[in-house]
Design a protein around this motif. Structure first.
Motif, PDB file in Angstrom:
ATOM      1  N   UNK A   4     -12.582  -2.316 -14.092  1.00 59.69           N
ATOM      2  CA  UNK A   4     -12.487  -3.448 -13.172  1.00 59.69           C
ATOM      3  C   UNK A   4     -13.089  -4.702 -13.814  1.00 59.69           C
ATOM      4  N   UNK A   5     -14.225  -4.517 -14.459  1.00 57.09           N
ATOM      5  CA  UNK A   5     -14.871  -5.668 -15.113  1.00 57.09           C
ATOM      6  C   UNK A   5     -13.973  -6.244 -16.209  1.00 57.09           C
ATOM      7  N   UNK A   6     -13.183  -5.384 -16.825  1.00 55.50           N
ATOM      8  CA  UNK A   6     -12.251  -5.845 -17.847  1.00 55.50           C
ATOM      9  C   UNK A   6     -11.084  -6.638 -17.279  1.00 55.50           C
ATOM     10  N   UNK A   7     -10.998  -6.713 -15.969  1.00 55.16           N
ATOM     11  CA  UNK A   7      -9.943  -7.513 -15.336  1.00 55.16           C
ATOM     12  C   UNK A   7      -8.612  -6.790 -15.252  1.00 55.16           C
ATOM     13  N   UNK A   8      -8.620  -5.468 -15.467  1.00 56.67           N
ATOM     14  CA  UNK A   8      -7.355  -4.749 -15.525  1.00 56.67           C
ATOM     15  C   UNK A   8      -6.714  -4.519 -14.173  1.00 56.67           C
ATOM     16  N   UNK A   9      -7.517  -4.600 -13.113  1.00 57.09           N
ATOM     17  CA  UNK A   9      -6.960  -4.302 -11.792  1.00 57.09           C
ATOM     18  C   UNK A   9      -5.862  -5.285 -11.404  1.00 57.09           C
ATOM     19  N   UNK A  10      -5.949  -6.513 -11.923  1.00 54.82           N
ATOM     20  CA  UNK A  10      -5.007  -7.531 -11.468  1.00 54.82           C
ATOM     21  C   UNK A  10      -3.891  -7.830 -12.447  1.00 54.82           C
ATOM     22  N   UNK A  11      -3.643  -6.904 -13.374  1.00 54.28           N
ATOM     23  CA  UNK A  11      -2.687  -7.188 -14.450  1.00 54.28           C
ATOM     24  C   UNK A  11      -1.375  -7.764 -13.940  1.00 54.28           C
ATOM     25  N   UNK A  12      -0.810  -7.090 -12.957  1.00 53.96           N
ATOM     26  CA  UNK A  12       0.531  -7.467 -12.544  1.00 53.96           C
ATOM     27  C   UNK A  12       0.519  -8.329 -11.291  1.00 53.96           C
ATOM     28  N   UNK A  13      -0.654  -8.438 -10.663  1.00 57.15           N
ATOM     29  CA  UNK A  13      -0.702  -9.057  -9.337  1.00 57.15           C
ATOM     30  C   UNK A  13      -0.504 -10.577  -9.424  1.00 57.15           C
ATOM     31  N   UNK A  14       0.014 -11.166  -8.353  1.00 56.42           N
ATOM     32  CA  UNK A  14       0.276 -12.611  -8.332  1.00 56.42           C
ATOM     33  C   UNK A  14      -1.011 -13.409  -8.529  1.00 56.42           C
ATOM     34  N   UNK A  15      -0.927 -14.492  -9.301  1.00 54.71           N
ATOM     35  CA  UNK A  15      -2.144 -15.275  -9.568  1.00 54.71           C
ATOM     36  C   UNK A  15      -2.635 -16.010  -8.330  1.00 54.71           C
ATOM     37  N   UNK A  16      -1.764 -16.140  -7.320  1.00 55.34           N
ATOM     38  CA  UNK A  16      -2.149 -16.802  -6.082  1.00 55.34           C
ATOM     39  C   UNK A  16      -3.432 -16.188  -5.488  1.00 55.34           C
ATOM     40  N   UNK A  17      -3.593 -14.854  -5.660  1.00 59.49           N
ATOM     41  CA  UNK A  17      -4.785 -14.188  -5.098  1.00 59.49           C
ATOM     42  C   UNK A  17      -5.710 -13.674  -6.208  1.00 59.49           C
ATOM     43  N   UNK A  18      -5.597 -14.279  -7.396  1.00 62.74           N
ATOM     44  CA  UNK A  18      -6.531 -13.902  -8.454  1.00 62.74           C
ATOM     45  C   UNK A  18      -5.969 -12.942  -9.487  1.00 62.74           C
ATOM     46  N   UNK A  19      -4.691 -12.611  -9.362  1.00 62.44           N
ATOM     47  CA  UNK A  19      -4.090 -11.708 -10.343  1.00 62.44           C
ATOM     48  C   UNK A  19      -3.753 -12.427 -11.630  1.00 62.44           C
ATOM     49  N   UNK A  20      -3.403 -11.645 -12.641  1.00 63.31           N
ATOM     50  CA  UNK A  20      -3.043 -12.252 -13.924  1.00 63.31           C
ATOM     51  C   UNK A  20      -1.568 -12.620 -13.982  1.00 63.31           C
ATOM     52  N   UNK A  21      -0.789 -12.098 -13.050  1.00 67.49           N
ATOM     53  CA  UNK A  21       0.611 -12.478 -12.964  1.00 67.49           C
ATOM     54  C   UNK A  21       1.419 -12.191 -14.213  1.00 67.49           C
ATOM     55  N   UNK A  22       1.033 -11.162 -14.969  1.00 65.93           N
ATOM     56  CA  UNK A  22       1.820 -10.802 -16.146  1.00 65.93           C
ATOM     57  C   UNK A  22       3.154 -10.211 -15.709  1.00 65.93           C
ATOM     58  N   UNK A  23       4.176 -10.349 -16.534  1.00 66.24           N
ATOM     59  CA  UNK A  23       5.477  -9.777 -16.154  1.00 66.24           C
ATOM     60  C   UNK A  23       5.392  -8.255 -16.018  1.00 66.24           C
ATOM     61  N   UNK A  24       6.290  -7.709 -15.242  1.00 66.37           N
ATOM     62  CA  UNK A  24       6.280  -6.278 -14.997  1.00 66.37           C
ATOM     63  C   UNK A  24       6.458  -5.503 -16.301  1.00 66.37           C
ATOM     64  N   UNK A  25       7.177  -6.065 -17.253  1.00 63.89           N
ATOM     65  CA  UNK A  25       7.337  -5.407 -18.554  1.00 63.89           C
ATOM     66  C   UNK A  25       5.989  -5.133 -19.206  1.00 63.89           C
ATOM     67  N   UNK A  26       5.164  -6.151 -19.270  1.00 65.31           N
ATOM     68  CA  UNK A  26       3.861  -5.999 -19.911  1.00 65.31           C
ATOM     69  C   UNK A  26       2.986  -5.059 -19.090  1.00 65.31           C
ATOM     70  N   UNK A  27       3.051  -5.240 -17.787  1.00 62.23           N
ATOM     71  CA  UNK A  27       2.258  -4.381 -16.917  1.00 62.23           C
ATOM     72  C   UNK A  27       2.640  -2.913 -17.133  1.00 62.23           C
ATOM     73  N   UNK A  28       3.920  -2.645 -17.313  1.00 63.06           N
ATOM     74  CA  UNK A  28       4.352  -1.256 -17.475  1.00 63.06           C
ATOM     75  C   UNK A  28       3.879  -0.676 -18.813  1.00 63.06           C
ATOM     76  N   UNK A  29       3.821  -1.509 -19.839  1.00 64.63           N
ATOM     77  CA  UNK A  29       3.297  -1.026 -21.116  1.00 64.63           C
ATOM     78  C   UNK A  29       1.818  -0.652 -20.968  1.00 64.63           C
ATOM     79  N   UNK A  30       1.079  -1.496 -20.263  1.00 67.80           N
ATOM     80  CA  UNK A  30      -0.333  -1.194 -20.028  1.00 67.80           C
ATOM     81  C   UNK A  30      -0.456   0.084 -19.181  1.00 67.80           C
ATOM     82  N   UNK A  31       0.355   0.154 -18.151  1.00 70.75           N
ATOM     83  CA  UNK A  31       0.368   1.325 -17.269  1.00 70.75           C
ATOM     84  C   UNK A  31       0.676   2.592 -18.076  1.00 70.75           C
TER      85      UNK A  31
END
Lengths: 574, 574
Positions: free
Chosen positions: B77-104
């Motif tokens: 959580x401290x690494x900021x991974x929880x918000x990888x794909x989430x919209x930046x409107x609420x604090x997410x990183x808003x990365x594309x689903x492609x990148x999020x899926x590679x991380x996943x």
């Protein structure tokens, strides 16, 4: 709960494995199998799940079996089951290997962990019956055959698995007719347990000064408790179970690390057969043992299929055009689930037919007529029976788990146990990769390369009979089976003249092709012998849905080796 | 030990999933993936085996996670991974689903049990981001996206699995903007744990008086701990974890039975989206969730392949013409083992390519151009990504276990864990049978039945490029891929005009055919974009050894339904 499919077994033995009825007395067959079925279903199966859950305990070299298993073993022994296949000379029932394998299937469907104990003992009995001195035979065989004692086979060492020639366990000749054994063996099934007073280990070891490799290996009988002249039990031998494995499955079957000679003097052992000819003695029993493992694959496929069918008949989800009642349909009525269940049934029946056919050949090889022919036939079919059926065991138990949906993943449901237990059978008793190499490298050359083509010619006769039967229920069966046999012939001829490396590369798809084509034809043989429609329908399902892979497998055998070698060089060796 | 294949992921994202480089910033991509790889390999993977062995403890409604997992989650959580794909409107990183899926993928290779926690939270975030009121969004999304809280999806009830319309959990409107929820849900992943202070449950339930079936289902947000007006945690809600399942795999992922309203007053919940439109809200997140499960299949295949390759390079048995050194050869040099390892590598790469291509389509559908086209493309590929890849996960993990021989069956080796974990992925988030039916019944009709043919036409362009490349390393690739696409086209046209029952019967082999053909072509697409020889060799291996099944699968789709129906009538319904 498992119910042994006696009718199906009898039919397969009499009409698929044998040419006709003459070989097996139907009354005897029914009587034996019905009684075995009662025991397997009513006494063995109920302890399988609790045994799996509870598992085993090792303390101070002693393995405690799960609750109730000691009594189960005692009942089983009192029922006379320990000697089913053993020669009557030492008190066995001397039933043909065909019948023994049907009984063995039941035990392994009920509990594969339990089934392993008699399987290993049978192997030891066979090795002793063929190779031991009369003195050893008289002292050990009656008690192994009565089940008073059990037996083991000790081959594997950490550095010597598939490559048994690498073993280093030592035997020192004491010059008094005994040897002293020193070394460590791993993966010893039922190497230690509390079911019987004694355990007779057969151990592969190297007599000091013997040649390196497989030509310097000898076989020894090493009892857990030494046996006095009068047959009573004496002192403890210098061997101990130093550990049991924590395994994916068969949780009630102790897989032991055995240490011989750790106290210093060595474990007392007796040579079985000639010195340096130990592998020869092992190979005697190996055909039957490999077939027995193939039967384990059939057994798990059968058990998984029964469980999935029962669940699919009860579980209701969604609606189906094939369900007339109101409300949700049993999932059995959904076409996709039907495909799964029929695939399970068809693959189970096909692998059973192959195993029983192999058993019949091995039985004939022990008989009086055409022994060399039947020995070759048994040798040809053994790797297929072992590898194809155990792969089917894994695949069908996986399909069965899936039929249960989320419940299949829950251990209490019981479907996962089959999936876990099944996965060892393709590995032990020679991995399926080794079986495929055995088929290609040692079995295709039999009879100057002609034996296999004689076998395929036998299969073609069945296909021709399907063609001329004009039974409409067969659909495209003859055409599909014929194409599979064409593929098998072509792949066989290719491998018989291929470079060794290329033949090794195609071995696994070839064995699959062999199993699929043979299994399909054997289902047709059964269908032809049965006036009912069900066998014909299952055979047609197999031909029109499952056997089509044959052509692709042939292409893989013939055309796949070059790309394999190239990709391996580029991708693996780095 | 697992090492995330960053280079392979980046290549697949940039050259296989995307048309070219423009879509993804390579520097950002590398930076994110390298950092994720470090975390997955160094922090997550080491706790996977101990977590599996130790498992979970439920006491008085509280689930205790394995040792070290609370700290692991906190670091993650401290690494900021929880918000990888989430919209930046609420604090997410808003990365594309492609990148999020590679991380996943990395997290699930390292520990599938851990990977499930963010997967479920992401689903909850998505449902809320699309359907909840601004008040609910502002109150819950920032803490879900920061990982301070986690989320769950509550669909299944004992009688309502694949048939979600059968659910009976009740919601009572209190007229104050809140509802009271009563009912029991099963198979709730991370329904209870001690990683965070609060858990936000999304629960499907039926408002009193709502229509029967799927049209009367609403979605509710039900927090474990009620949240005060100021955002602080208030009193405990009326819900409890009443049990956790004893499962085949994912032993460190709590699978909970959740009971709502057992104290009598009901659990306080808030409606998400419109009343009776709950399934609609669920479907919003379902495409991504299904893709995410497909990625789990890729992840386990990758982890199993790495482990088997490492073992095969170290374990020595027998001799091989392909090994030049003295003594026993690493088993990596045996052609049959090479076939297994290359099959694992090729199937893993093919399923990854399909999943990433699907991710790319879903990402484009959230973009600005051709949104309806990309939405259809994503919808078409989602069931294939989910079902094909999770089947591959099971098959490859089984092959990997086998490469280890007897050691593969020993739990401490770790290969068996992949085999156990992988088996749930074909079941949950819509069984693979349901995926196949979705593909045939709902996705083939997209764009008046033309979308799928457009997709196949895209694949044909790649095959044509292989043909005209004249790269000798491709061997028969173009011919084999072309034949597979012919089979796919023929099967597609057949299903598009087939009777519903016959289409349902062919759905599973059709999906397999779709996956094989697409996967093979995507490997070729990658090979064309790479001047090195390795990708070409792997693609050729796939084409000449694995894709030949396509024609048989097509025959099964087109010609198999009648024999299936007939055999089902005779053999199953009795």
């Amino acid at each position: 709960m498992y119910r042994a499919p006696v009718e199906e077994m009898v039919f397969t033995l009499r009409h698929v494995a044998c040419a006709g009825d003459e070989a097996l007395d139907p009354d005897l067959l029914n009587a034996v199998l019905e009684e075995a079925a009662r025991f397997a279903s009513n006494e063995m199966a109920p302890l399988a799940e609790s045994g799996d859950r509870q598992g085993l305990k090792l303390q101070s070299g002693t393995v405690t079996m799960p609750d109730g298993w000691k009594e189960l073993y005692a009942h089983w022994r009192e029922g006379g089951w320990a000697g089913v296949m053993a020669p009557d000379q030492w008190g066995g029932q001397g039933l043909p290997v065909t019948v023994a394998m049907a009984v063995h299937e039941m035990w392994n469907s009920a509990s594969m962990s339990f089934g392993l104990c008699p399987m290993l003992t049978s192997g030891a009995v066979e090795a002793l019956a063929h190779h031991a001195s009369p003195e050893l035979q008289d002292r050990y065989l009656p008690k192994l055959i009565s089940g008073e004692w059990t037996g083991t086979m000790n081959l594997t060492e950490p550095q010597a698995g598939s490559d048994v020639g690498a073993l280093t366990t030592r035997a020192v000749d004491r010059g008094d007719g005994t040897y002293r054994i020193f070394g460590q063996k791993i993966f010893i099934t039922f190497g230690e347990h509390d079911l019987t007073d004694n355990i007779i280990h057969l151990v592969l070891a190297r007599i000091e000064g013997a040649p390196a490799g497989t030509k310097g290996i000898s076989l020894f009988l090493v009892p857990k408790i030494l046996v006095n002249e009068d047959g009573s039990l004496g002192s403890r031998n210098d061997l101990v179970c130093a550990g049991i494995e924590h395994k994916l499955g068969i949780h009630a079957s102790p897989t032991c690390t055995m240490v011989y000679g750790d106290k210093g003097e060595g474990a007392v052992g007796w040579l079985v057969g000639e010195a340096n000819r130990g592998l020869n003695a092992m190979f005697t029993m190996m055909n039957n043992a490999r077939l027995a493992v193939g039967i384990q694959g059939v057994a798990l496929a059968e058990a998984a299929t029964q469980k999935a069918l029962a669940y699919a008949g009860e579980r209701r989800q969604g609606r189906s055009a094939r369900h007339e009642g109101s409300g949700m349909a049993p999932i059995l009525h959904h076409p996709d689930i039907q495909r799964t269940l029929l695939t399970m049934k068809a693959l189970t029946a096909a692998s059973r037919a192959i195993c029983y056919l192999c058993a019949q050949a091995l039985a004939e090889a022990e008989g009086t007529e055409n022994k060399p022919f039947w020995a070759e036939r048994g040798a040809l079919l053994t790797p297929v029976a072992k590898a194809f059926s155990t792969d089917i065991g894994v695949e069908v138990s996986s399909l069965g788990l899936g039929v249960h949906g989320g419940m299949g993943f829950i251990e209490e449901t019981g479907a996962a146990r089959f999936y876990r237990d099944a996965r060892i059978a393709p590995i032990y008793e020679g991995t399926n990769g080794i079986q495929a190499i055995d088929l290609v490298a040692r079995k295709l050359p039999l009879g100057q390369g002609e034996h296999v083509h004689g076998f395929i010619a036998d299969l073609r006769e069945v296909v021709e009979a399907v063609r001329t039967s004009n039974r409409p229920g067969f659909g495209a069966t003859a055409e599909k089976l014929g194409a599979a046999l064409d593929a098998l012939t072509e792949a066989t001829r290719f491998l018989q003249s291929a470079e060794p490396d290329s033949a090794l590369a195609g071995a696994t798809p070839y064995l699959r092709l062999f199993g699929l084509a043979t299994g399909g034809v054997l289902l047709a043989k059964g269908a032809l012998a049965d006036e009912g429609e069900s066998r014909t329908a299952l055979c047609r399902f197999f031909a029109e849905n499952l056997i089509g892979q044959a052509t692709a497998l042939k292409d893989e055998v013939i055309g796949g080796a070059e790309s394999l070698a190239r990709a391996a060089d580029l991708l693996l060796a780095s």
